[in-house]
Enzyme design. Structure first.
Site, PDB file in Angstrom:
ATOM      1  CG  HIS A   1     -35.033  15.113 -30.742  1.00  0.00           C
ATOM      2  ND1 HIS A   1     -34.172  15.244 -29.564  1.00  0.00           N
ATOM      3  CD2 HIS A   1     -34.592  15.796 -31.759  1.00  0.00           C
ATOM      4  CE1 HIS A   1     -33.173  16.101 -29.827  1.00  0.00           C
ATOM      5  NE2 HIS A   1     -33.348  16.298 -31.183  1.00  0.00           N
TER       6      HIS A   1
ATOM      7  CD  GLU B   1     -36.285  10.376 -27.127  1.00  0.00           C
ATOM      8  OE1 GLU B   1     -35.272   9.934 -26.620  1.00  0.00           O
ATOM      9  OE2 GLU B   1     -36.112  11.004 -28.516  1.00  0.00           O
TER      10      GLU B   1
ATOM     11  CB  CYS C   1     -31.976  15.459 -25.604  1.00  0.00           C
ATOM     12  SG  CYS C   1     -33.449  16.306 -26.187  1.00  0.00           S
TER      13      CYS C   1
ATOM     14  CB  CYS D   1     -36.651  14.117 -25.365  1.00  0.00           C
ATOM     15  SG  CYS D   1     -36.335  14.324 -27.208  1.00  0.00           S
TER      16      CYS D   1
END
Length: 156
Positions: free
Chosen positions: A55, A57, A85, A88
């Site tokens: 992801h 992040e 999420c 993250c």
């Protein structure tokens, strides 16, 4: 929110658009130090790396924790194109980043995504994770949702 916060958040939106152009999910992130210098930016690379944890992040935090001390990171702001999420959000806590600004909120994101067969989702808001951190994490968002939604249009 300061005027600079809006500009830095747009860096995350640019990362989201770049991720989409590279065939990945449209998410981006940027890290800015206490003096207002943007020094890292990232994009989602889940598809191209075939890595469910890639992801935006997490990619950003991996790079940041390899270059900067926890003390330095504690004064930074992470800007995310969409609400982080739970995975993250946990990495933000472990990375010692104590301020987060995000564009698209989880509710608006899932409204846009709809029911995509087989799409993983863990609908736990980042604030719920941050509430359990050992230190306070300032969270601002959702903001600029209309602009944040643009990279997602007709993607899902």
């Amino acid at each position: 929110m300061t005027p600079a916060d809006y500009d830095f958040l747009r860096l995350a939106f640019t990362g989201a658009e770049r991720a989409r152009q590279h065939g990945n999910h449209p998410f981006g992130a940027a890290l800015v130090d206490a003096d207002g210098r943007a020094f890292l930016a990232s994009e989602n690379s889940v598809v191209s790396y075939r890595d469910a944890t890639a992801h935006a992040e997490l990619n950003l935090i991996r790079a940041a924790t390899g270059k900067y001390t926890p003390e330095q990171l504690s004064t930074c702001t992470l800007y995310a194109s969409s609400e982080p999420c739970p995975m993250c959000a946990g990495a933000i806590v472990w990375g010692n980043i104590r301020r987060v600004v995000f564009g698209l909120g989880m509710q608006a994101l899932y409204k846009e995504i709809g029911d995509v067969p087989g799409a993983p989702s863990l609908k736990l808001q980042s604030r719920s994770v941050f509430e359990h951190a050992p230190w306070p994490i300032e969270v601002i968002g959702p903001v600029m949702e209309t602009e944040a939604l643009l990279p997602h249009k007709d993607f899902w």
